[in-house]
Scaffold this motif. Structure first.
Motif, PDB file in Angstrom:
ATOM      1  N   UNK A  22       0.835  -1.211   0.000  1.00  0.00           N
ATOM      2  CA  UNK A  22       0.000   0.000   0.000  1.00  0.00           C
ATOM      3  C   UNK A  22       0.869   1.260   0.000  1.00  0.00           C
ATOM      4  N   UNK A  25       2.748   1.591  -3.402  1.00  0.00           N
ATOM      5  CA  UNK A  25       1.804   1.897  -4.477  1.00  0.00           C
ATOM      6  C   UNK A  25       1.335   3.350  -4.440  1.00  0.00           C
ATOM      7  N   UNK A  26       1.517   4.011  -3.296  1.00  0.00           N
ATOM      8  CA  UNK A  26       1.016   5.390  -3.220  1.00  0.00           C
ATOM      9  C   UNK A  26       2.120   6.435  -3.153  1.00  0.00           C
ATOM     10  N   UNK A 291       1.961   9.155   3.210  1.00  0.00           N
ATOM     11  CA  UNK A 291       0.802   8.308   3.544  1.00  0.00           C
ATOM     12  C   UNK A 291       1.173   7.526   4.797  1.00  0.00           C
ATOM     13  N   UNK A 293       0.280   4.254   6.833  1.00  0.00           N
ATOM     14  CA  UNK A 293      -0.417   2.967   6.914  1.00  0.00           C
ATOM     15  C   UNK A 293       0.306   2.164   7.977  1.00  0.00           C
TER      16      UNK A 293
ATOM     17  N   UNK B 162      -7.197   2.985   4.801  1.00  0.00           N
ATOM     18  CA  UNK B 162      -5.906   3.442   4.315  1.00  0.00           C
ATOM     19  C   UNK B 162      -5.181   2.365   3.510  1.00  0.00           C
ATOM     20  N   UNK B 163      -5.413   1.110   3.898  1.00  0.00           N
ATOM     21  CA  UNK B 163      -4.840   0.009   3.123  1.00  0.00           C
ATOM     22  C   UNK B 163      -5.450  -0.013   1.718  1.00  0.00           C
ATOM     23  N   UNK B 165      -6.867   2.433   0.203  1.00  0.00           N
ATOM     24  CA  UNK B 165      -6.455   3.674  -0.469  1.00  0.00           C
ATOM     25  C   UNK B 165      -5.076   3.486  -1.112  1.00  0.00           C
ATOM     26  N   UNK B 166      -4.142   2.974  -0.332  1.00  0.00           N
ATOM     27  CA  UNK B 166      -2.783   2.782  -0.832  1.00  0.00           C
ATOM     28  C   UNK B 166      -2.725   1.750  -1.942  1.00  0.00           C
TER      29      UNK B 166
END
Lengths: 346, 292
Positions: A22, A25-26, A291, A293, B162-163, B165-166
Motif C-alpha cells: 500500500x 503503491x502510493x 501516507x 499505513x 488506508x490500506x 487507499x494505498x
C-alpha cells in the motif's frame, strides 16, 4: 517529461506485505505492479480490485514476465534467503522484512553473493525510523551524555499466552521465538547506537511455546567496551502494542527512549542540549508523512529504499547490518543452550 | 446528508486504549471491566446530552450494547455509530491461521449469530470469487451485534480504509457506502489517517458528498501529510467532517482545542473519549460553546 515510476514487486502478501504494498503503491516515485504468493487469498481479490497488479506463484515467474525495479520480501523467514538470492542474481534491489534468516549459516550464501554483486539492499528493522529513536540517535551521537556507563533495553508485547499457531511459532520456518522476532529490533537499535557486539550471555525460557522461547534475557559486551543487557518477551500482560524501551546511563546524565517519548537529563549543558530535564512527547516528535499505513515508520523505511534504488546507494539498515544481528541472535541461542556460558560473536 | 449527533462518545477510554500511554490505557481498562462503572458513565453522559457513541466490535462492545439495550432510558434514546471491522482481532487471527481461514471462520459465525443462508451465500461468493458480495456479507456479519440498536452512521476503520487507499482498491469505498446506505439506511463513512489523499481519490470516483472521520487538532498531531493541506481539504463543498484526537492526546488544553475546531463550519459533530464525569461536564460545555 514525467519520470516513470519505479516498479515494485511484493513477495508474500501477509500483513506486512500488504502494508508495504500500500505504501509503495502510493508514493509518488513508485507503484506496485506484481505480487508473488502461492496462496490465492488475498492476492486474487487484490488483483480483482486493482487490475494493474499482476499475481504470480513464484518470484522466478514474476521476474521472467515483468520489468521489476525493486522487490519487497515479506515471505515467512525460512524463505527470505532463497528469495533474496533470486533478486541479487537478477540485479534487483530488495528490501527484506526482518529477521534475515533462520540463522547466519543459512544467510551466508546471500552475504557472499552480495559481495560479488552489491545491489541496493535493506533489512526491515523499522524501529530505526521511529521518531523517538531517531532523536535518541542524535543525542547519543552528539556526545551530550558523556562517557556511556551502561545501557539496558526491553521489548514487551501481549501476544502469546498459549501455544501459537502458524509459521511464526514453528522454529523450522521462523528461526526462533521472541528474541528473533521482537528482540532483534532492540538488538538492531543498540547496534545502531553503540556499534557491534563482541560477546553475549543469554538465558531463554519457553512457557507457552514448544521449541522457541517466550522470554529471553541477554547480557552483552560491545566491541567498544560498553556493557548492557536486554530483556524481551511476547508473553507479558497489558502491552496491547509492542513496547520498546532503552535506558542509557552516561557520566553526564541519563537518556530514556520509548516508542513515543524521549526523556533526557543532563548534569551540564552540551551544544543544543540544556542542563536538567528535556522531555519530548509523541506530539512534539510527530511529523506528517506522505501516507500513513500502520505508522509513519514504514513510510520512512520504504522512502529510504526508493532513495537507495534511485541513487544506487547503500541503506540503513542494510543486509550486512541484519547479518550482524543474526549472528548475535544465534550466539544468544548457543549461550542459552550452554547454561548462559559466554559466546563470542563470530 | 442526515444530521448526525453533535457529540459522539469515543470508545477508546472505555476499551482501555490510550494512544499516548499504555499505562493510562490499562488503568482505564481495569476501571471499565466493571459493568457498573460503564453503566454509570453512559448514563451520566446521556444526562448531559451525549446520546451517541462510536464503537468497534471490540469484545467489550457487546457489554456496552447489552447495557444500552436493557437500560430503560438509554434503550430508546442512544444512538450507536459502529466502526468496522475491529482490525486488531483480524490481524492477530490472520497471523495465526492465514487470511483465507479468518474470512472462512468469520462466515462460519454467521451460522450462529445470523442465518444459515448468510453463511452459505458468503461461502459460495468467497469460493466463487464474487468479491463485492463477500464484502457485503462480511459487513452484515460485523453488523450483527448492532441489530437491536438505533444507528447514526457506520464507519469503515482507518486500518482498512488506508490500506485500500494505498493499494488502489478504491472501488471498495463505493461498495461500502452504497451497502450501508441501502441496507441500514444511514450514511457510510470512512475513517482515515490520510484525509487529503482519500478525498482526492473519492473525487476521482465522482463522490460529491463525503462523511470522513480523522484526527484533527491545531498542533497537527496524527495528521498527514500536513495540517495546512488537511484544513484546505476540509473546506471542500460536500464535506461532512468529524474530528477525533481533538486534544492531541492531551497536549492541547480543551478550551483551546475546541475553539480551533469551532473555526470550521464543516465540523458539525465531534468524537471525544470521556471517562470521568468532570471531563464530561467540561467537554460538553466547550463543544456546545464552539460548535454550532
Amino acid at each position: 517529461m514525467k519520470q516513470e515510476k519505479l516498479k515494485i514487486g511484493i513477495i508474500g502478501l501477509g500483513r506486512m506485505g500488504l502494508v508495504h504494498a500500500a505504501i509503495f503503491n502510493s508514493l509518488p516515485e513508485s507503484e506496485v505492479v506484481a505480487v508473488v504468493d502461492p496462496a490465492l487469498f488475498p492476492a486474487k481479490p487484490l488483483q480483482m480490485m486493482n487490475p494493474k497488479i499482476k499475481v504470480f506463484k513464484s518470484i522466478d515467474k514474476m521476474l521472467k514476465k515483468m520489468h521489476i525495479d525493486g522487490v519487497l520480501i515479506a515471505s515467512p523467514v525460512g524463505f527470505h534467503i532463497e528469495n533474496a538470492l533470486e533478486c541479487v542474481r537478477n540485479n534487483i534491489p530488495f528490501l527484506m522484512e526482518k529477521p534475515l534468516a533462520l540463522n547466519a549459516e543459512q544467510a551466508q550464501p546471500l552475504i557472499d553473493e552480495l559481495k560479488k554483486n552489491p545491489v541496493p539492499n535493506m533489512i526491515g528493522y523499522m524501529a530505526r525510523n521511529i521518531d523517538s529513536f531517531q532523536e535518541g540517535k542524535k543525542i547519543i551521537d552528539s556526545g551530550a551524555l558523556g562517557k556511556i556507563i551502561n545501557v539496558k533495553g526491553t521489548v514487551y508485547v501481549s501476544q502469546l499466552f498459549k501455544q501459537g499457531k502458524g509459521w511464526r511459532y514453528d522454529p523450522k520456518i521462523s528461526g526462533g521465538g521472541v528474541l528473533e522476532s521482537q528482540g532483534s529490533h532492540l538488538l538492531d537499535l543498540l547496534y545502531w547506537y553503540f556499534g557491534p557486539v563482541k560477546k553475549v550471555n543469554a538465558d531463554i525460557l519457553s512457557v507457552y511455546s514448544k521449541g522457541i522461547e517466550d522470554f529471553s534475557h541477554v547480557v552483552m559486551d560491545f566491541e567498544s567496551g560498553l556493557k548492557g543487557w536486554i530483556d524481551a518477551s511476547w508473553s507479558v500482560r497489558f502491552k496491547r502494542k509492542m513496547e520498546l524501551k532503552i535506558d542509557i546511563l552516561g557520566e553526564n546524565g541519563n537518556l530514556a527512549i520509548s516508542d513515543d517519548s524521549v526523556d533526557l537529563f543532563l548534569d551540564s549543558p552540551v551544544g543544543d542540549y540544556k542542563k536538567g530535564k528535556t522531555y519530548l512527547s509523541a506530539n512534539e516528535l510527530f511529523s506528517g508523512v506522505h501516507i500513513d499505513i500502520s505508522g509513519a515508520k514504514f513510510t520512512y523505511q520504504d522512502q529510504e529504499f526508493i532513495r537507495a534504488i534511485m541513487e544506487k546507494d547503500s541503506t540503513s539498515p542494510s543486509i550486512h547490518d541484519g547479518f550482524h544481528i543474526q549472528k548475535i541472535v544465534d550466539s544468544c541461542y548457543e549461550s542459552a543452550s550452554n547454561d548462559g556460558a559466554p559466546v563470542f560473536i563470530k | 446528508m442526515k444530521k448526525l449527533d453533535k457529540i459522539l462518545l469515543g470508545h477508546n477510554p472505555l476499551f482501555g486504549v490510550d494512544h499516548l500511554s499504555q499505562a493510562q490505557g490499562n488503568a482505564k481498562d481495569q476501571k471499565f471491566e466493571n459493568k457498573n462503572a460503564l453503566t454509570d458513565i453512559l448514563r451520566y453522559a446521556h444526562s448531559k446530552g451525549v446520546k451517541a457513541m462510536m464503537m468497534s466490535t471490540h469484545p467489550r462492545a457487546q457489554v456496552i450494547l447489552d447495557i444500552i439495550e436493557k437500560d430503560p432510558v438509554l434503550k430508546d434514546d442512544f444512538t450507536v455509530y459502529p466502526l468496522l471491522p475491529y482490525v486488531v482481532k483480524y490481524v492477530r487471527a490472520s497471523n495465526e491461521k492465514g487470511m483465507f481461514n479468518v474470512v472462512k471462520d468469520l462466515l462460519g459465525q454467521a451460522g450462529t449469530g445470523g442465518s444459515l443462508s448468510m453463511f452459505m451465500s458468503g461461502l459460495s461468493s468467497l469460493v466463487g470469487g464474487n468479491l463485492y458480495k463477500t464484502i457485503k456479507i462480511l459487513i452484515d456479519i460485523e453488523m450483527l451485534p448492532f441489530k437491536n440498536h438505533k444507528l447514526g452512521a457506520v464507519f469503515m476503520h482507518d486500518g482498512l480504509v488506508d490500506l485500500a487507499l494505498g493499494l488502489g482498491c478504491d472501488e471498495a469505498f463505493d461498495v461500502f457506502r452504497d451497502h450501508i446506505e441501502k441496507k441500514y439506511s444511514v450514511p457510510g463513512g470512512l475513517i482515515t489517517k490520510n484525509v487529503p489523499m482519500l478525498v482526492d481519490t473519492l473525487d476521482a470516483r465522482g463522490w460529491e458528498e463525503y462523511l470522513i472521520m480523522a484526527a484533527f487538532n491545531k498542533t497537527g498531531f496524527y495528521i498527514n501529510p500536513s495540517l495546512e493541506l488537511t484544513e484546505k481539504t476540509l473546506k471542500k463543498p460536500g464535506m461532512n467532517f468529524i474530528p477525533m484526537s481533538t486534544l492531541a492526546a492531551g497536549a492541547i488544553p480543551p478550551q483551546e482545542a475546541f475553539e480551533y475546531i469551532g473555526q470550521f463550519p464543516e465540523v458539525k459533530s465531534v468524537v471525544v473519549g470521556m471517562s470521568k464525569k468532570s471531563h464530561i461536564d467540561q467537554t460538553v460545555d466547550l463543544i456546545n460553546q464552539n460548535i454550532r
